[in-house]
Design a protein around this motif. Sequence first.
Motif, PDB file in Angstrom:
ATOM      1  N   ASP A  19      23.484  85.480 -15.568  1.00 40.98           N
ATOM      2  CA  ASP A  19      24.242  84.178 -15.221  1.00 40.98           C
ATOM      3  C   ASP A  19      25.547  84.342 -14.441  1.00 40.98           C
ATOM      4  OD1 ASP A  19      21.795  83.044 -15.643  1.00 40.98           O
ATOM      5  OD2 ASP A  19      22.388  81.666 -16.985  1.00 40.98           O
ATOM      6  N   ASN A  53      18.791  84.488 -15.702  1.00 37.89           N
ATOM      7  CA  ASN A  53      17.662  83.512 -14.960  1.00 37.89           C
ATOM      8  C   ASN A  53      18.139  83.205 -13.671  1.00 37.89           C
ATOM      9  OD1 ASN A  53      18.902  82.060 -16.979  1.00 37.89           O
ATOM     10  ND2 ASN A  53      17.722  80.315 -16.212  1.00 37.89           N
ATOM     11  N   HIS A  54      19.392  82.722 -13.831  1.00 35.53           N
ATOM     12  CA  HIS A  54      19.854  82.351 -12.266  1.00 35.53           C
ATOM     13  C   HIS A  54      19.881  83.185 -11.093  1.00 35.53           C
ATOM     14  CE1 HIS A  54      21.912  78.297 -13.013  1.00 35.53           C
ATOM     15  NE2 HIS A  54      21.448  78.595 -14.140  1.00 35.53           N
ATOM     16  N   HIS A 188      21.985  83.026 -22.598  1.00 37.72           N
ATOM     17  CA  HIS A 188      21.255  81.597 -22.040  1.00 37.72           C
ATOM     18  C   HIS A 188      21.247  80.440 -22.788  1.00 37.72           C
ATOM     19  CE1 HIS A 188      17.974  79.777 -19.724  1.00 37.72           C
ATOM     20  NE2 HIS A 188      17.339  79.819 -21.017  1.00 37.72           N
ATOM     21  N   HIS A 190      24.037  79.139 -23.899  1.00 38.69           N
ATOM     22  CA  HIS A 190      25.122  78.394 -23.765  1.00 38.69           C
ATOM     23  C   HIS A 190      26.141  77.948 -25.067  1.00 38.69           C
ATOM     24  CE1 HIS A 190      24.148  76.823 -19.562  1.00 38.69           C
ATOM     25  NE2 HIS A 190      24.078  78.210 -19.466  1.00 38.69           N
ATOM     26  N   ASN A 332      16.815  65.525 -13.546  1.00 47.35           N
ATOM     27  CA  ASN A 332      16.909  66.123 -14.827  1.00 47.35           C
ATOM     28  C   ASN A 332      18.337  66.257 -15.254  1.00 47.35           C
ATOM     29  OD1 ASN A 332      16.894  67.926 -12.543  1.00 47.35           O
ATOM     30  ND2 ASN A 332      17.092  69.689 -14.314  1.00 47.35           N
ATOM     31  N   GLY A 334      19.742  68.443 -16.903  1.00 47.00           N
ATOM     32  CA  GLY A 334      20.450  69.822 -16.743  1.00 47.00           C
ATOM     33  C   GLY A 334      20.936  70.005 -15.308  1.00 47.00           C
ATOM     34  N   ALA A 335      20.324  69.370 -14.229  1.00 42.91           N
ATOM     35  CA  ALA A 335      20.903  69.496 -13.108  1.00 42.91           C
ATOM     36  C   ALA A 335      22.357  69.299 -12.911  1.00 42.91           C
ATOM     37  CB  ALA A 335      20.185  68.495 -12.095  1.00 42.91           C
ATOM     38  N   ARG A 337      25.878  70.312 -14.799  1.00 45.82           N
ATOM     39  CA  ARG A 337      26.373  71.484 -15.447  1.00 45.82           C
ATOM     40  C   ARG A 337      27.751  71.208 -16.158  1.00 45.82           C
ATOM     41  NH1 ARG A 337      26.208  76.994 -13.987  1.00 45.82           N
ATOM     42  NH2 ARG A 337      24.632  77.603 -15.464  1.00 45.82           N
ATOM     43  N   PHE A 356      22.995  73.215  -7.929  1.00 43.53           N
ATOM     44  CA  PHE A 356      21.922  73.617  -7.319  1.00 43.53           C
ATOM     45  C   PHE A 356      21.464  73.182  -6.041  1.00 43.53           C
ATOM     46  CE2 PHE A 356      21.287  73.461 -12.066  1.00 43.53           C
ATOM     47  CZ  PHE A 356      21.282  74.613 -12.559  1.00 43.53           C
ATOM     48  N   ASN A 358      18.692  71.996  -4.935  1.00 45.08           N
ATOM     49  CA  ASN A 358      17.391  71.433  -5.189  1.00 45.08           C
ATOM     50  C   ASN A 358      17.466  70.137  -4.156  1.00 45.08           C
ATOM     51  OD1 ASN A 358      16.916  72.932  -7.368  1.00 45.08           O
ATOM     52  ND2 ASN A 358      17.712  71.500  -8.829  1.00 45.08           N
ATOM     53  N   SER A 396      13.430  71.755 -21.375  1.00 45.31           N
ATOM     54  CA  SER A 396      14.077  72.749 -20.711  1.00 45.31           C
ATOM     55  C   SER A 396      14.547  71.993 -19.491  1.00 45.31           C
ATOM     56  CB  SER A 396      13.207  74.126 -19.986  1.00 45.31           C
ATOM     57  OG  SER A 396      12.337  73.412 -19.121  1.00 45.31           O
ATOM     58  N   LEU A 397      14.503  70.782 -19.334  1.00 50.31           N
ATOM     59  CA  LEU A 397      15.033  70.155 -18.287  1.00 50.31           C
ATOM     60  C   LEU A 397      16.612  69.583 -18.504  1.00 50.31           C
ATOM     61  CD1 LEU A 397      12.292  68.068 -16.979  1.00 50.31           C
ATOM     62  CD2 LEU A 397      12.969  70.133 -16.340  1.00 50.31           C
ATOM     63  N   PRO A 400      20.997  73.635 -21.354  1.00 48.98           N
ATOM     64  CA  PRO A 400      20.521  74.532 -22.472  1.00 48.98           C
ATOM     65  C   PRO A 400      21.218  74.594 -23.794  1.00 48.98           C
ATOM     66  CG  PRO A 400      20.667  75.725 -20.570  1.00 48.98           C
ATOM     67  CD  PRO A 400      21.166  74.574 -19.962  1.00 48.98           C
TER      68      PRO A 400
END
Length: 542
Positions: A19, A53-54, A188, A190, A332, A334-335, A337, A356, A358, A396-397, A400
């Motif tokens: 990450d 994962n990022h 992961h 955090h 979400n 989690g969007a 940070r 992100f 998105n 997971s949304l 973390p």
Amino acid sequence: MKEKADGSGVDLLLIDTGDRIEGNGLYGGSNPVGEYTSEIFKQQEIDVICSGNHELYKKSSADREYLTTVPNFKDSYLASNLDYIDSSTGKTVPLAPRFRKFTTKNQGIRIVAFGFLFDFTGNYNNTIIQEVEKTVTETWFQEAIRDKDVDLFLVIGHVPVRSEEYTTIHKAIRAVNWDTPIQFFGGHTHIRDYKIYDSKTVALEGGRFMETIGFMSIEGLSTSKAPTKRTAGLKFDRMYIDNNLYSFHHHTNLNDSTFPTTHGRTVSEYITHARKTLKLDSVHGCAPQDFWLSRARYGSRDSIYTWLQDSVLPEAVVSKERKDKPRLIIVNTGAIRYDIFKGPFTRDTTFIVSPFTNEFHYIRDVPYTVANKVALLINNEGDILVDAEPTMQVSSLRPPEQTSITKAVTVEEMPLLDYDERVHSDQVRFGQHHGQDGGEPGLTPGYTTTDDLGDDGDDTVHTVMSNYRVPNCMLANASFPHSGAPEQVDLVFMDFIEPYILLALSFLGQEYTSEDARNYMGDETLGTVITQWVEQNWDHDC
Ligand SMILES: Nc1ccn([C@@H]2O[C@H](COP(=O)(O)O)[C@@H](O)[C@H]2O)c(=O)n1
């Protein structure tokens, strides 16, 4: 630190558990993204490094990993359960070597190292992540863990230290090798964490976003110079170091003038040049107060989610064509940070708060009575949705670090330093700010960690901060009639959570597919709409 280690005849290894990308303007502000950060990372002598994962969400970021980062760290990048599909040849190849055996330069410790990723499924289709459970049965792994001339198994990974994946690896090694020490480094989730697996196996996780340098020391290992089967004097210890210059000066016994190296100064100059070129300090607006992710209760005026839900989303998430249509907006948590601090909200802040890319999608004319229940279902911690589709963990949304909050911590807090104080006093030294007249000097709020070794791991002692749970997603509405509820709404959401929205709708008896979900605001992202709102609503003179 490496010089200091060399001087004392010990070995210091630098580990990076992934990450590295996304989450700041240095990465996201360039075109293409990552132009500067790849060059900056390359300057570090990292001994063992792996992917998070990022790095794998997008085709372009996985390509950069394979084509740039892996070659930059060709002796140290490991990919034990990660393959890359090379678009130029169509072939599937390991992203990097599966494992590595090396001997440390000062003490001659013989190490077999692995680099894992948790069983991640959200990657773009140019990479393949093999489940850890399957990987440990492969011949190369089984042979590597049977190596007799090893003083330490080093398993690094973007894997939580308390996870099925690490438990699986621990069991697999211990099944054939009951004695050799194992050191895990995780990531992961955090958080700062340390887990004791057995008397010769421990795992350390060093927090999030480079706020923490997780430091691990091992004494009493066998070495190639003095190989021994006895590891009775083996001693593990850990420390979570706040990542700032005061910590570095303290641990190196150096100061402002003696700490910088020529190489370090060159890298700092390059970073300054990159920040200037990318205009990362340009101000979009001046935050009138701090907004917290989890330090303020969701629903309170200091919560970043409350601010987004009540002010930003209703006003800024709007499509020109459908602006008069009532809409429900689901994002979400989690969007988001990072917190927003009182003071300048800069171009860099945009990427820090929501990195992100998105897009907003929407499904038109959804019956309000149904649309209104979607967020409720997603927020119901998944009892219903996860039962229906176990692979889709709605939790997971959330950010973390939320997974480790089992209950809210509420503390009466002292005010943080004002922006002016933070910036214009070259940082206030820990322990000096809140000193009371004649009394003990006070402490600043920060990490207060409890792990398997107790509560003495934090290098800088802080006061406890409040830590609240947040829902999986937030819900806002706009263009509603003045009285009563609308019959139908546009259901607007981040494309990243579309599968969850469709699942919830289906559970509510409305069958929609991704064909029904269309782009709502072109290529606007949460980051760009927040920035536009800030431009329009906050003062520009900080
Ligand atoms: N395109 C994306 C990717 C992830 N998220 C959210 O980020 C969180 C994961 O954080 P990590 O930094 O640890 O990987 C998680 O809450 C995802 O929902 C996102 O919103 N969009």
